[in-house]
Design a protein around this motif. Structure first.
Motif, PDB file in Angstrom:
ATOM      1  N   PRO A   4      15.752  15.823  -1.303  1.00 48.36           N
ATOM      2  CA  PRO A   4      15.739  14.937  -2.471  1.00 48.36           C
ATOM      3  C   PRO A   4      14.401  14.217  -2.597  1.00 48.36           C
ATOM      4  CG  PRO A   4      17.643  14.492  -1.082  1.00 48.36           C
ATOM      5  CD  PRO A   4      16.795  15.481  -0.349  1.00 48.36           C
ATOM      6  N   HIS A   5      14.009  13.980  -3.833  1.00 49.98           N
ATOM      7  CA  HIS A   5      12.783  13.241  -4.096  1.00 49.98           C
ATOM      8  C   HIS A   5      13.132  11.823  -4.523  1.00 49.98           C
ATOM      9  CE1 HIS A   5       9.942  16.584  -3.822  1.00 49.98           C
ATOM     10  NE2 HIS A   5      10.979  17.309  -4.184  1.00 49.98           N
ATOM     11  N   ARG A   6      12.084  11.002  -4.586  1.00 50.36           N
ATOM     12  CA  ARG A   6      12.250   9.617  -4.984  1.00 50.36           C
ATOM     13  C   ARG A   6      11.503   9.461  -6.288  1.00 50.36           C
ATOM     14  NH1 ARG A   6      11.073   7.045   0.194  1.00 50.36           N
ATOM     15  NH2 ARG A   6      13.276   6.533   0.433  1.00 50.36           N
ATOM     16  N   VAL A   7      12.158   8.981  -7.317  1.00 50.39           N
ATOM     17  CA  VAL A   7      11.453   8.719  -8.570  1.00 50.39           C
ATOM     18  C   VAL A   7      11.546   7.232  -8.876  1.00 50.39           C
ATOM     19  CG1 VAL A   7      11.964  11.041  -9.446  1.00 50.39           C
ATOM     20  CG2 VAL A   7      13.390   9.132 -10.158  1.00 50.39           C
ATOM     21  N   VAL A   8      10.529   6.726  -9.544  1.00 53.36           N
ATOM     22  CA  VAL A   8      10.505   5.292  -9.845  1.00 53.36           C
ATOM     23  C   VAL A   8      10.737   5.108 -11.346  1.00 53.36           C
ATOM     24  CG1 VAL A   8       7.950   5.158 -10.089  1.00 53.36           C
ATOM     25  CG2 VAL A   8       9.261   3.112  -9.475  1.00 53.36           C
ATOM     26  N   ALA A 102       2.327  -1.622 -12.985  1.00 47.59           N
ATOM     27  CA  ALA A 102       1.249  -1.467 -12.005  1.00 47.59           C
ATOM     28  C   ALA A 102       1.805  -0.987 -10.660  1.00 47.59           C
ATOM     29  CB  ALA A 102       0.510  -2.795 -11.837  1.00 47.59           C
ATOM     30  N   ARG A 103       2.913  -1.593 -10.226  1.00 50.70           N
ATOM     31  CA  ARG A 103       3.503  -1.206  -8.937  1.00 50.70           C
ATOM     32  C   ARG A 103       3.971   0.252  -8.957  1.00 50.70           C
ATOM     33  NH1 ARG A 103       4.786   0.756  -5.076  1.00 50.70           N
ATOM     34  NH2 ARG A 103       6.070   0.042  -3.308  1.00 50.70           N
ATOM     35  N   ALA A 104       4.628   0.615 -10.079  1.00 54.32           N
ATOM     36  CA  ALA A 104       5.142   1.990 -10.192  1.00 54.32           C
ATOM     37  C   ALA A 104       3.990   2.989 -10.273  1.00 54.32           C
ATOM     38  CB  ALA A 104       6.040   2.104 -11.417  1.00 54.32           C
ATOM     39  N   CYS A 105       2.947   2.635 -10.999  1.00 56.37           N
ATOM     40  CA  CYS A 105       1.792   3.532 -11.146  1.00 56.37           C
ATOM     41  C   CYS A 105       1.082   3.708  -9.809  1.00 56.37           C
ATOM     42  CB  CYS A 105       0.843   2.952 -12.203  1.00 56.37           C
ATOM     43  SG  CYS A 105      -0.625   3.963 -12.467  1.00 56.37           S
ATOM     44  N   ASP A 106       0.860   2.615  -9.098  1.00 56.29           N
ATOM     45  CA  ASP A 106       0.155   2.709  -7.815  1.00 56.29           C
ATOM     46  C   ASP A 106       0.949   3.570  -6.825  1.00 56.29           C
ATOM     47  OD1 ASP A 106      -1.664   1.086  -9.028  1.00 56.29           O
ATOM     48  OD2 ASP A 106      -1.193  -0.718  -7.858  1.00 56.29           O
ATOM     49  N   GLY A 107       2.257   3.343  -6.767  1.00 52.49           N
ATOM     50  CA  GLY A 107       3.109   4.124  -5.855  1.00 52.49           C
ATOM     51  C   GLY A 107       3.101   5.610  -6.229  1.00 52.49           C
ATOM     52  N   SER A 108       3.075   5.886  -7.528  1.00 56.50           N
ATOM     53  CA  SER A 108       3.078   7.292  -7.968  1.00 56.50           C
ATOM     54  C   SER A 108       1.748   7.947  -7.658  1.00 56.50           C
ATOM     55  CB  SER A 108       3.377   7.379  -9.471  1.00 56.50           C
ATOM     56  OG  SER A 108       4.622   6.776  -9.740  1.00 56.50           O
ATOM     57  N   THR A 109       0.663   7.219  -7.877  1.00 56.30           N
ATOM     58  CA  THR A 109      -0.673   7.761  -7.607  1.00 56.30           C
ATOM     59  C   THR A 109      -0.814   8.084  -6.117  1.00 56.30           C
ATOM     60  OG1 THR A 109      -1.495   6.335  -9.368  1.00 56.30           O
ATOM     61  CG2 THR A 109      -3.153   7.309  -7.939  1.00 56.30           C
ATOM     62  N   GLN A 110      -0.216   7.225  -5.285  1.00 56.00           N
ATOM     63  CA  GLN A 110      -0.368   7.414  -3.832  1.00 56.00           C
ATOM     64  C   GLN A 110       0.671   8.365  -3.229  1.00 56.00           C
ATOM     65  OE1 GLN A 110      -0.216   3.278  -2.774  1.00 56.00           O
ATOM     66  NE2 GLN A 110      -2.121   2.892  -3.899  1.00 56.00           N
ATOM     67  N   GLY A 111       1.543   8.927  -4.076  1.00 51.46           N
ATOM     68  CA  GLY A 111       2.516   9.901  -3.580  1.00 51.46           C
ATOM     69  C   GLY A 111       3.800   9.304  -3.047  1.00 51.46           C
ATOM     70  N   GLU A 112       3.973   7.987  -3.195  1.00 54.72           N
ATOM     71  CA  GLU A 112       5.221   7.345  -2.751  1.00 54.72           C
ATOM     72  C   GLU A 112       6.400   7.840  -3.613  1.00 54.72           C
ATOM     73  OE1 GLU A 112       4.774   3.104  -3.122  1.00 54.72           O
ATOM     74  OE2 GLU A 112       6.823   2.657  -2.445  1.00 54.72           O
ATOM     75  N   PHE A 113       6.124   8.084  -4.898  1.00 57.94           N
ATOM     76  CA  PHE A 113       7.163   8.551  -5.824  1.00 57.94           C
ATOM     77  C   PHE A 113       6.747   9.911  -6.393  1.00 57.94           C
ATOM     78  CE2 PHE A 113       6.872   3.850  -6.277  1.00 57.94           C
ATOM     79  CZ  PHE A 113       8.024   3.549  -5.566  1.00 57.94           C
ATOM     80  N   ALA A 114       7.746  10.761  -6.629  1.00 53.51           N
ATOM     81  CA  ALA A 114       7.445  12.098  -7.176  1.00 53.51           C
ATOM     82  C   ALA A 114       7.283  12.064  -8.695  1.00 53.51           C
ATOM     83  CB  ALA A 114       8.554  13.070  -6.788  1.00 53.51           C
ATOM     84  N   ALA A 115       7.797  11.038  -9.339  1.00 48.84           N
ATOM     85  CA  ALA A 115       7.642  10.918 -10.795  1.00 48.84           C
ATOM     86  C   ALA A 115       7.922   9.476 -11.211  1.00 48.84           C
ATOM     87  CB  ALA A 115       8.607  11.850 -11.519  1.00 48.84           C
TER      88      ALA A 115
END
Ligand SMILES: NC(=O)C1=CN([C@@H]2O[C@H](COP(=O)(O)OP(=O)(O)OC[C@H]3O[C@@H](n4cnc5c(N)ncnc54)[C@H](O)[C@@H]3O)[C@@H](O)[C@H]2O)C=CC1
Ligand SMILES: NCC(=O)COP(=O)(O)O
Length: 329
Positions: A4-8, A102-115
């Protein structure tokens, strides 16, 4: 999807229907973990108003993501500045909205979230709060240090991408430069191949002027800018038709043989798309270093907290993001 992936998810404007839609999304089982970047009380209050069950689970980035069970969401808490009355905008919460993005974008850019999937924001109230903001598209482009992104809205049957996004009409002609068109067409062609699995995407390109300029009698942008760029890009192997008059290209004769339409500006392409599929279309940002999808509508303030908001576009946006995660693996 093997693991499973994590999406924000960002619900957007807290006084709008975004929180209602997120609570509605939580009523279904999902094959991914749904991490909602929002205020706890906002979500629990809205769930109570709608009479829907909601349990908020703590977000822990160190754990393996788990599929999200109906009735639950995983919460990444961001605190509101001031409590929310549904339907009533409050400038004090403008910075809260931007903080969630900003938090969601930073996490997505760094690979914390898949989408990253976004609910609607009220662009005016963010500006009233003193923060220059034209849209998520431009915000994520800047925040992720991406040179150029492209907005595309899509239903099952039609994809419409935009050469320019949130600009006043009088600025559009100057904005349509050869460099801009080259970048937009390159991103569109590339993402249709890599994210949508199309082998040789056929793109219909709109003219800017009525009748695509009528041979230069109704504007010169086609002759001076659009035609030369299309010839250049065709020579690189891209399958491009146009510039075509925007008032006649949206018919099956053309669309049945195309994968996307490139409109020159927001209200040239989006009214057609929304007439065709409002409520089930998805807004996708192409060219970002992560997957971002969104709803096709705005904040609908008058419906907030009443259980009248249609969740169709949000569900489609989440499903498309999940499909894109699989396609880009
Ligand atoms: N993705 C985003 O963040 C977007 C944000 N907006 C923002 O939304 C604000 C309001 O914009 P409007 O032009 O009024 O568009 P809107 O989409 O909020 O409302 C237009 C009409 O559609 C209805 N509607 C919208 N979404 C609905 C839903 N899910 N279920 C049932 N009915 C729905 C509304 O009640 C209204 O009658 C503006 O500040 C605009 O910038 C607009 C479009 C996209
Ligand atoms: N009409 C589309 C729209 O306004 C949404 O834009 P964005 O906030 O996703 O950039």
């Amino acid at each position: 999807m093997t693991q499973p992936h994590r999406v924000v998810i960002t619900p957007g404007e807290p006084a709008g229907i975004g929180p209602d839609l997120v609570v509605q999304l939580a009523q279904l089982d999902w094959p991914v973990e749904l991490v909602v970047c929002a205020d706890r009380t906002l979500l629990t209050d809205r769930a109570a108003m709608l009479g829907l069950p909601l349990t908020l689970l703590p977000y822990d980035a160190s754990l393996v993501p788990k599929p999200q069970k109906a009735g639950t969401l995983t919460l990444l808490p961001v605190a509101l500045t001031t409590p929310v009355i549904p339907g009533v905008l409050n400038v004090l919460n403008g910075p809260y909205v931007v903080e969630t993005l900003a938090r969601a974008c930073d996490g997505s850019t760094q690979g914390e979230f898949a989408a990253l999937i976004t609910g609607p924001v009220q662009k005016s109230i963010i500006n009233d709060a003193g923060i220059a903001f034209t849209g998520h598209t431009e915000f994520f482009e800047a925040r992720s240090h991406t040179d150029k992104v492209v907005m595309m809205l899509a239903t099952e049957e039609l994809r419409v991408a935009l050469a320019t996004t949130h600009l006043p009409l009088k600025a559009i002609s100057d904005a349509i430069t050869p460099d801009l068109l080259r970048e937009v067409i390159t991103i569109l062609d590339n993402d249709l191949r890599t994210k949508f699995g199309l082998v040789e995407p056929h793109i219909l390109v709109c003219g800017l002027n009525p009748h695509a300029g009528e041979g230069g009698h109704m504007g010169m942008e086609e002759i001076d800018t659009i035609i030369p760029v299309l010839e250049e890009m065709r020579a690189k192997g891209m399958n491009l038709s146009g510039p075509l008059p925007a008032d006649t290209l949206f018919q099956p004769k053309y669309l049945d043989h195309a994968d996307a339409v490139l409109a020159m500006y927001h209200d040239q392409g989006l009214p057609v798309l929304k007439y065709q599929g409002f409520g089930r279309a998805v807004n996708i940002t192409l060219g970002l270093p992560f997957i971002r999808t969104s709803v096709d509508h705005g904040t609908a303030l008058e419906l907030a907290g009443q259980g009248k908001a249609n969740v169709g576009s949000f569900i489609t946006a989440l499903n498309l993001a999940i499909k894109m995660i699989v396609n880009t693996k």
